[in-house]
Enzyme design. Structure first.
Site: not given
Ligand SMILES: C[C@](O)(CO)[C@H](O)COP(=O)(O)OP(=O)(O)OC[C@H]1O[C@@H](n2ccc(N)nc2=O)[C@H](O)[C@@H]1O
Ligand SMILES: Nc1ncnc2c1ncn2[C@@H]1O[C@H](COP(=O)(O)OP(=O)(O)OP(=O)(O)O)[C@@H](O)[C@H]1O
Length: 305
Positions: A136, A9
């Site tokens: 997400d 996304k």
């Molecule tokens: C930045 C985005 O990727 C935008 O779509 C999302 O808001 C993040 O979603 P995500 O990685 O699935 O996050 P989660 O695994 O639910 O949360 C991880 C951490 O991100 C922060 N978090 C996440 C979502 C949200 N609405 N507020 C937050 O403050 C919190 O510290 C939380 O503990």
């Molecule tokens: N299937 C997976 N693929 C990638 N990372 C994973 C997975 N499962 C757990 N992780 C952990 O999650 C952390 C965040 O990875 P991810 O690729 O989901 O980040 P992101 O794309 O920045 O997430 P978001 O956009 O949802 O905030 C990684 O550093 C890794 O330790």
């Protein structure tokens, strides 16, 4: 064997409200699913095991913390069955890049295991399990374009016309999502506006942005893009400004940080411009790699099995 394809996304609008008592922020989060995606295959196994291939495979945890493994266990527990599955992740989504790669694999694992174990779980239940896995994850099940309220998990599909063309510039290294939200709060405190849910108004989706999506108008969408986490991502990674500038210099209609970063997203007029921007970014030395792609595309779907 079941194979599932799942999109990454980009957040075309990421409005961030104040910090809530539960540690999350209320969002106006307009998700957009792009063709750049992972493939997750499921075969019967003993317990839950994970393997991963792709350029970033060494950064993906293969233990119980992998979101795909957590998804398999959660689905099995919901149905009271043993979680016996081997999941292979063919990873194209940048790791820790702000494109919800782990979340995508969690959603794909829910769909793959549901098909492998012949559970026929209704979509509302899959969405509820997805929300338990992360903010997400529900969107990766739905795909398309959707507005996420609450912490991003309360979804409403949005109308969209045509296809938009994007370029994603992958940075060296990742950014931790909680660290970027914390930096956003810190910057708000430093600016004297406060950072709590009581002090920061809950954001709303932009009317201009929704109209641009519905009209399939890339120039209007370019003018309406917005990411409240961008200043925080740039504060933690000032080098990203060079990448954003390089994409604009190469002819992108707009540039923004994707979600929590550090991947940078560029909107292009058409497929040819997107390829030209990707080539220029690759040559610029401001990123590790650049990929031209398009969207919207559907969420996690079985493609074989
Ligand atoms: C930045 C985005 O990727 C935008 O779509 C999302 O808001 C993040 O979603 P995500 O990685 O699935 O996050 P989660 O695994 O639910 O949360 C991880 C951490 O991100 C922060 N978090 C996440 C979502 C949200 N609405 N507020 C937050 O403050 C919190 O510290 C939380 O503990
Ligand atoms: N299937 C997976 N693929 C990638 N990372 C994973 C997975 N499962 C757990 N992780 C952990 O999650 C952390 C965040 O990875 P991810 O690729 O989901 O980040 P992101 O794309 O920045 O997430 P978001 O956009 O949802 O905030 C990684 O550093 C890794 O330790």
């Amino acid at each position: 064997m079941i194979a599932v394809r799942v999109p990454a996304k980009v957040n075309v609008q990421l409005g961030v409200g104040g910090l809530r008592a539960d540690g999350f922020h209320d969002l106006a989060n307009v998700f957009f699913a792009v063709a750049l995606g992972d493939e997750v295959t499921a075969v019967f196994g003993q317990g839950v095991t994970i393997s991963c291939s792709g350029p970033d495979a060494d950064q993906v945890p293969l233990d119980d913390t992998n979101l795909a493994a957590r998804a398999a266990r959660l689905l099995a527990a919901r149905h009271g069955i043993e979680p016996d599955v081997h999941l292979h992740i063919a990873k194209a989504i940048p790791v820790a890049g702000g494109m919800a790669g782990g979340s995508a694999d969690g959603a794909a694992a829910l769909v793959a295991c549901d098909a492998l174990w012949q559970l026929d779980t209704p979509l509302p239940v899959l969405l509820e399990l997805a929300a338990e896995l992360g903010s997400d994850v529900p969107f990766a099940l739905l795909g398309g374009v959707a507005l996420g309220r609450g912490r991003g998990e309360l979804l409403e599909e949005l109308p969209v016309a045509g296809t938009f063309h994007w370029v994603f510039a992958v940075a060296d290294g990742g950014l931790s999502t909680p660290a970027v939200f914390r930096e956003c709060d810190r910057l708000r405190e430093a600016a004297g506006t406060g950072s709590s849910a009581a002090e920061v108004p809950t954001p709303d989706p932009s009317a201009e942005l929704l109209a641009a999506l519905a009209a399939g108008d890339p120039a209007a969408l370019a003018a309406a893009l917005g990411n409240d986490l961008q200043a925080a991502a740039l504060s933690l990674r000032p080098d990203l400004a060079d990448c954003l500038r390089a994409g604009l210099d190469a002819g992108a209609l707009a540039a923004l940080v994707s979600g929590s970063g550090p991947t940078c997203a560029f909107l292009a007029k058409d497929a040819a411009d997107a390829q030209a921007v990707a080539d220029a970014l690759t040559a610029s030395g401001t990123c590790r790699a650049a990929h031209a792609t398009h969207g919207p595309v559907p969420g996690a779907r079985v493609i074989a099995g």
